[in-house]
Enzyme design. Structure first.
Site, PDB file in Angstrom:
ATOM      1  N   SER A 251      20.208  52.632  47.040  1.00  0.00           N
ATOM      2  CA  SER A 251      19.714  51.542  47.708  1.00  0.00           C
ATOM      3  C   SER A 251      17.842  51.355  47.833  1.00  0.00           C
ATOM      4  CB  SER A 251      20.223  51.396  49.027  1.00  0.00           C
ATOM      5  OG  SER A 251      19.217  51.028  50.218  1.00  0.00           O
TER       6      SER A 251
ATOM      7  N   TYR B 150      23.413  54.975  56.799  1.00  0.00           N
ATOM      8  CA  TYR B 150      23.531  54.259  56.201  1.00  0.00           C
ATOM      9  C   TYR B 150      22.271  55.119  54.842  1.00  0.00           C
ATOM     10  CZ  TYR B 150      23.434  50.722  51.881  1.00  0.00           C
ATOM     11  OH  TYR B 150      23.290  49.598  50.848  1.00  0.00           O
TER      12      TYR B 150
HETATM   13  P1  NAP Z   1      30.161  44.101  49.433  1.00  0.00           P
HETATM   14  O1  NAP Z   1      30.315  43.005  48.676  1.00  0.00           O
HETATM   15  O2  NAP Z   1      30.599  44.324  50.885  1.00  0.00           O
HETATM   16  O3  NAP Z   1      30.357  45.077  48.216  1.00  0.00           O
HETATM   17  C1  NAP Z   1      31.627  46.413  48.669  1.00  0.00           C
HETATM   18  C2  NAP Z   1      32.365  46.915  47.699  1.00  0.00           C
HETATM   19  O4  NAP Z   1      33.262  48.437  47.976  1.00  0.00           O
HETATM   20  C3  NAP Z   1      33.553  46.279  47.997  1.00  0.00           C
HETATM   21  O5  NAP Z   1      34.241  45.835  46.863  1.00  0.00           O
HETATM   22  C4  NAP Z   1      34.479  46.670  49.259  1.00  0.00           C
HETATM   23  O6  NAP Z   1      36.140  46.468  49.137  1.00  0.00           O
HETATM   24  C5  NAP Z   1      34.011  48.241  48.855  1.00  0.00           C
HETATM   25  N1  NAP Z   1      34.519  49.216  50.233  1.00  0.00           N
HETATM   26  C6  NAP Z   1      33.863  49.154  50.982  1.00  0.00           C
HETATM   27  N2  NAP Z   1      34.537  50.615  51.400  1.00  0.00           N
HETATM   28  C7  NAP Z   1      35.930  51.018  50.556  1.00  0.00           C
HETATM   29  C8  NAP Z   1      36.590  51.882  51.008  1.00  0.00           C
HETATM   30  N3  NAP Z   1      36.803  52.475  51.649  1.00  0.00           N
HETATM   31  N4  NAP Z   1      38.071  52.206  49.762  1.00  0.00           N
HETATM   32  C9  NAP Z   1      37.837  50.723  48.455  1.00  0.00           C
HETATM   33  N5  NAP Z   1      37.078  50.183  48.209  1.00  0.00           N
HETATM   34  C10 NAP Z   1      35.991  49.957  49.237  1.00  0.00           C
HETATM   35  O7  NAP Z   1      28.946  44.682  49.474  1.00  0.00           O
HETATM   36  P2  NAP Z   1      27.850  45.089  47.867  1.00  0.00           P
HETATM   37  O8  NAP Z   1      25.985  44.689  47.770  1.00  0.00           O
HETATM   38  O9  NAP Z   1      27.656  44.781  46.640  1.00  0.00           O
HETATM   39  O10 NAP Z   1      27.838  46.384  48.395  1.00  0.00           O
HETATM   40  C11 NAP Z   1      27.954  47.348  46.646  1.00  0.00           C
HETATM   41  C12 NAP Z   1      27.002  48.635  46.432  1.00  0.00           C
HETATM   42  O11 NAP Z   1      26.344  48.115  46.548  1.00  0.00           O
HETATM   43  C13 NAP Z   1      27.070  49.061  47.898  1.00  0.00           C
HETATM   44  O12 NAP Z   1      27.073  50.785  47.774  1.00  0.00           O
HETATM   45  C14 NAP Z   1      25.961  49.073  48.841  1.00  0.00           C
HETATM   46  O13 NAP Z   1      25.764  49.812  49.849  1.00  0.00           O
HETATM   47  C15 NAP Z   1      24.858  49.110  47.381  1.00  0.00           C
HETATM   48  N6  NAP Z   1      24.441  48.139  47.791  1.00  0.00           N
HETATM   49  C16 NAP Z   1      24.729  46.760  48.206  1.00  0.00           C
HETATM   50  C17 NAP Z   1      22.804  45.692  48.656  1.00  0.00           C
HETATM   51  C18 NAP Z   1      22.908  44.686  48.729  1.00  0.00           C
HETATM   52  O14 NAP Z   1      22.357  44.328  48.930  1.00  0.00           O
HETATM   53  N7  NAP Z   1      23.885  44.134  48.744  1.00  0.00           N
HETATM   54  C19 NAP Z   1      21.495  46.743  48.168  1.00  0.00           C
HETATM   55  C20 NAP Z   1      21.506  47.429  48.072  1.00  0.00           C
HETATM   56  C21 NAP Z   1      22.564  48.767  47.793  1.00  0.00           C
HETATM   57  P3  NAP Z   1      36.290  45.431  50.256  1.00  0.00           P
HETATM   58  O15 NAP Z   1      35.992  44.378  50.079  1.00  0.00           O
HETATM   59  O16 NAP Z   1      38.205  45.434  50.315  1.00  0.00           O
HETATM   60  O17 NAP Z   1      35.880  45.835  51.709  1.00  0.00           O
END
Ligand code: NAP
Length: 252
Positions: free
Chosen positions: A144, A157
């Site tokens: 991140s 986080y």
């Molecule tokens: P997201 O759409 O909320 O996706 C998160 C994913 O993780 C979803 O598939 C979610 O499943 C899964 N997940 C969370 N808790 C879980 C659990 N206990 N068991 C199984 N699956 C679980 O968000 P995203 O932005 O794509 O995030 C993906 C990664 O990128 C994360 O590590 C996040 O910290 C990182 N990130 C995101 C951003 C951003 O700007 N979006 C920036 C930096 C880093 P569900 O759909 O069932 O909840």
């Protein structure tokens, strides 16, 4: 003729949290580069499965709740049972909890640290054992901007994603000689469920956009190319690197 060092044909990639957002974007990009994909999810990932299979590769789903380490070994063994090998692990699943540091609860600390850092490590361990026994592989952890910066109102986080950066370097140190490349991608501000609250907040949304040189939120598909690179032979001498894909955020 295209550069075949980016070709992932015949490789098997495991992507956690692949039903939506960045995980879906990465799964589709790896499939487009030729990899068979194992998707882990705790909710129906059939949309991602269809997008993956549209590229003519195989997809397999492993249902798993990554709030504890319980499923880590099963996920790897089901992957090997389904497709015979594991070449690429993308540790993408993650959560965020927002609150002032003065009010932050132990539950919000533990939930985020468990999924984002503890489970990530033990899935690296399970996959790493399999890869080490089979001559190598690639692990890509999703970090991140808060691997580099402090953030605000997201204590667990920031701690977890700073930890992901450190662990990525430690594992690279231990495993590079075993043929396992361990690297991370640090996405900037990407429009997903994770950032829905920020996008909906008019003031924060404007402040964020003003700081991004590219002038827009990232799209999950923007992360895919970096994942293909780090998973491929083109990156075989890249170890312990945290690759920012952020529209220039860190450069400002
Ligand atoms: P997201 O759409 O909320 O996706 C998160 C994913 O993780 C979803 O598939 C979610 O499943 C899964 N997940 C969370 N808790 C879980 C659990 N206990 N068991 C199984 N699956 C679980 O968000 P995203 O932005 O794509 O995030 C993906 C990664 O990128 C994360 O590590 C996040 O910290 C990182 N990130 C995101 C951003 C951003 O700007 N979006 C920036 C930096 C880093 P569900 O759909 O069932 O909840």
């Amino acid at each position: 003729m295209p550069d075949s060092s980016f070709d992932l044909s015949g490789r098997v990639a495991l992507v956690t949290g692949a039903n939506t957002g960045i995980g879906q974007g990465i799964a589709v990009a790896l499939a487009k580069a030729g990899a068979d994909i194992v998707l882990t999810a705790r909710r129906d990932p059939s949309e991602t499965r269809e997008l993956v299979e549209a590229h003519g590769v195989r997809a397999h789903v492993v249902m798993a709740d990554l709030s504890s380490t319980d499923p880590c070994e099963r996920i790897v063994s089901e992957t090997v049972d389904a497709f015979g090998r594991l070449d690429i692990l993308v540790n993408n699943a993650g959560i965020i909890r927002r609150n002032d540091a003065l009010e932050f609860t132990e539950d919000d600390w533990d939930a985020v640290m468990d999924t984002n850092l503890k489970v990530l490590f033990f899935l690296c361990q399970s996959a790493g054992r399999q890869m080490a026994a089979n001559g190598g592989g690639s692990i890509i952890n999703i970090a991140s901007m808060l691997t580099f910066q402090g953030g605000i109102r997201v204590a667990s986080y920031t701690a977890s994603k700073s930890g992901v950066g450190g662990l990525t370097k430690l594992l690279a140190n231990e495993w590079a000689a075993k043929g396992i490349n361990v690297n991370a991608i640090a996405p900037g501000y990407i429009a997903t469920n994770n950032t829905a609250a920020l996008q909906a907040d008019e003031v924060r949304n404007r402040q964020i956009l003003e700081r991004i040189p590219a002038g827009r939120w990232g799209d999950p598909g923007d992360i895919g190319g970096a994942a293909v690179f780090l998973a491929s032979d083109a990156a075989k001498y890249v170890q312990g690197h945290i690759l920012a894909v952020d529209g220039g955020w860190l450069a400002r």
